[in-house]
Design an enzyme around this catalytic site. Structure first.
Site, PDB file in Angstrom:
ATOM      1  N   HIS A   1       8.876   2.693  -0.250  1.00 22.39           N
ATOM      2  CA  HIS A   1       9.802   2.818  -0.277  1.00 22.39           C
ATOM      3  C   HIS A   1      10.592   2.486  -1.926  1.00 22.39           C
ATOM      4  CE1 HIS A   1      13.210   0.136  -0.073  1.00 22.39           C
ATOM      5  NE2 HIS A   1      13.614   0.422   1.186  1.00 22.39           N
TER       6      HIS A   1
ATOM      7  N   ASP B   1       3.269  -3.884   0.747  1.00 25.32           N
ATOM      8  CA  ASP B   1       4.387  -3.973   1.175  1.00 25.32           C
ATOM      9  C   ASP B   1       4.122  -3.915   2.955  1.00 25.32           C
ATOM     10  OD1 ASP B   1       7.074  -3.142   2.497  1.00 25.32           O
ATOM     11  OD2 ASP B   1       7.383  -1.860   0.784  1.00 25.32           O
TER      12      ASP B   1
ATOM     13  N   LYS C   1      13.554  -8.442   9.301  1.00 22.38           N
ATOM     14  CA  LYS C   1      13.278  -7.014  10.363  1.00 22.38           C
ATOM     15  C   LYS C   1      12.386  -7.601  11.165  1.00 22.38           C
ATOM     16  CE  LYS C   1      12.767  -4.367   5.906  1.00 22.38           C
ATOM     17  NZ  LYS C   1      13.929  -2.633   6.363  1.00 22.38           N
TER      18      LYS C   1
ATOM     19  N   CYS D   1      15.627   5.621   1.276  1.00 17.98           N
ATOM     20  CA  CYS D   1      15.077   4.371  -0.011  1.00 17.98           C
ATOM     21  C   CYS D   1      13.807   5.522  -0.311  1.00 17.98           C
ATOM     22  CB  CYS D   1      15.071   2.645   0.502  1.00 17.98           C
ATOM     23  SG  CYS D   1      16.305   2.241   0.220  1.00 17.98           S
TER      24      CYS D   1
HETATM   25  N1  PMP Z   1       9.074  -2.017   2.155  1.00 18.85           N
HETATM   26  C1  PMP Z   1       9.983  -1.358   3.106  1.00 18.85           C
HETATM   27  C2  PMP Z   1       8.373   0.164   3.761  1.00 18.85           C
HETATM   28  C3  PMP Z   1      11.463  -0.928   4.027  1.00 18.85           C
HETATM   29  O1  PMP Z   1      11.439  -0.777   5.158  1.00 18.85           O
HETATM   30  C4  PMP Z   1      11.547  -1.641   2.877  1.00 18.85           C
HETATM   31  C5  PMP Z   1      13.402  -2.300   3.920  1.00 18.85           C
HETATM   32  N2  PMP Z   1      13.759  -1.007   4.649  1.00 18.85           N
HETATM   33  C6  PMP Z   1      11.609  -2.647   2.775  1.00 18.85           C
HETATM   34  C7  PMP Z   1      10.639  -2.168   1.694  1.00 18.85           C
HETATM   35  C8  PMP Z   1      13.027  -3.313   1.432  1.00 18.85           C
HETATM   36  O2  PMP Z   1      13.280  -4.281   2.268  1.00 18.85           O
HETATM   37  P1  PMP Z   1      14.068  -5.335   1.935  1.00 18.85           P
HETATM   38  O3  PMP Z   1      15.910  -4.737   1.752  1.00 18.85           O
HETATM   39  O4  PMP Z   1      14.320  -5.813   2.851  1.00 18.85           O
HETATM   40  O5  PMP Z   1      13.746  -5.800   0.198  1.00 18.85           O
END
Ligand code: PMP
Length: 410
Positions: free
Chosen positions: A121, A198, A224, A364
């Protein structure tokens, strides 16, 4: 675990969207919140709201106790050795940036290596690019297999004595791949590197034990995992947190302030400058209670079962390309796909007309999209409140999309 009963705990699910019962398949973006969490937030604001760690009045003590109790709950949830190793942040993105800025930027130098995967991500990629730019360290990418998995042999080949950090998602938010973090951490440690994980897509969906995995840092988001938005966690081993610099300087995080220099509180408070995320943390504590009651193993089995069922049902549809681990291989609770050459946003718009919420876009993860040779994909993600009927609705919606876009699919 009975997901039909679990659904009753989530008031938002009981509604129609565009004339159809809502089918929420976007929990990897953000999960829905159970009544238990909403009630705790309401009670906190109605009865206890106050700033923490400051005044000596009753509300202040109650709020402080509730905030610190939430830290203990989260520490137990991930089996952290102590609550002080749990820092409340705004979410995974902030947690990862704090490691990059407060630790890596100060410790790394030219010639050092940071090992990543190309499926990360952006929040576990761009902070490391920034560290590399400032320190002169280099980024190295692990080769991905076609299904998005990593091999331990490739990890052994890529990680060298120059590697200082290995940073990986536990579960890919696009492919659903589950990486063998415990084994990778052992390889990283043997080379003298730190393992940064992560956990945005793993902590909500499976038991995660930081001591068993032996990770150095773990980042995840409350929103989440049935908690409120605006709160997340950074876990770290004590020695690294003590070596790490705060990112935010100001009130709350100090010990002694003089005109030309200051000293910091101990961990975790030195990282929580300013008024912390009080209600968010308390709400996350309630979410952790809720998830623990349902049982993380039950949730993991349920999500994986639904993903398997979805893979089976989607294989009945022609013109559908499904990415990630093949049927029969382990994957987290999500499926990502494309319908012919139809843009993911168009597929998602047709699904929305049937009340089905999925995510469409690059998720992302632009480098991964480039590797897959696409600009976007559709992602359906499952959580404890989803049922087989939700998957059936998705298949029905995709049949409508196929019909609608027949000319484009050709
Ligand atoms: N890492 C991963 C694997 C994610 O799925 C996400 C959220 N889509 C994030 C990081 C970022 O999380 P946040 O937007 O809550 O900071």
């Amino acid at each position: 675990m009975n997901s039909i009963e679990v659904r009753q705990d989530f008031p938002i699910l009981n509604q129609e969207v565009n004339g159809h019962p809502l089918v929420y398949l976007d929990s990897a973006a953000t999960s829905q919140k159970p009544r238990a969490v909403i009630e705790v937030l309401k009670r906190y604001y109605e009865a206890d709201n106050s700033n923490v760690h400051r005044g000596v009045h009753t509300l202040g003590s109650r709020a402080t106790e509730a905030y610190e109790l939430a830290r203990e709950k989260v520490a137990r949830f991930i089996n952290a050795p102590s609550p002080e190793q749990v820092i409340f942040t705004r979410g995974t993105t902030e947690s990862l940036n704090m490691i990059a800025y407060g630790y890596a930027r100060l410790q790394l130098k030219a010639g050092d290596e940071i090992v990543l995967s190309p499926s990360e991500h952006h929040s576990n990629l761009i902070p490391w690019q920034q560290v590399a730019k400032v320190t002169g360290a280099t980024l190295k990418y692990l080769p991905l297999q076609e299904d998005g998995t990593l091999t331990l042999e490739d990890v052994r080949q890529t990680v060298t004595p120059a590697t200082k950090i290995v940073a990986l998602a536990h579960v890919s938010n696009v492919l659903g791949t589950i990486h063998p973090i415990k084994e990778i951490a052992a390889i990283a440690h043997a080379a003298g590197a730190l393992m940064v994980v992560d956990g945005a897509q793993s902590v909500p969906h499976m038991p995660v034990d930081v001591r068993d995995l032996d990770v150095d840092f773990l980042a995840f988001s409350g929103h989440k995992m049935c908690g409120p938005t605006g709160v997340g966690v950074l876990y770290g081993k004590r020695k690294w947190l003590e070596a790490m610099e705060p990112t935010y300087f100001g009130g709350e995080m100090i010990d002694i302030v003089e005109l030309y220099d200051s000293t910091w509180k101990d961990i975790p408070w030195k990282f929580e400058g300013g008024t912390p995320i009080i209600a968010g943390a308390i709400g996350l504590g309630a979410a952790v209670d809720y998830l623990t009651k349902v049982g993380m193993e039950n949730i993991q089995n349920h999500d994986m079962r639904l993903a398997t069922y979805a893979m089976e049902r989607l294989s009945e549809l022609s013109d559908l390309t499904v990415y990630g681990p093949k049927p029969g291989k382990t994957r987290g609770g999500l499926v990502t796909f494309n319908l012919g050459q139809v843009h993911a946003h168009d597929v998602s718009t047709v699904l929305d007309a049937e009340g089905i919420a999925v995510r469409a876009g690059h998720h992302c993860a632009q480098p991964l999209m480039r590797m897959l040779g696409v600009i976007s994909t559709v992602r359906a993600s499952f959580y404890l409140y989803n049922t087989e009927a939700d998957v059936d609705a998705l298949v029905h919606g995709l049949l409508s999309a196929k019909e609608f876009f027949q000319h484009a699919i050709g």
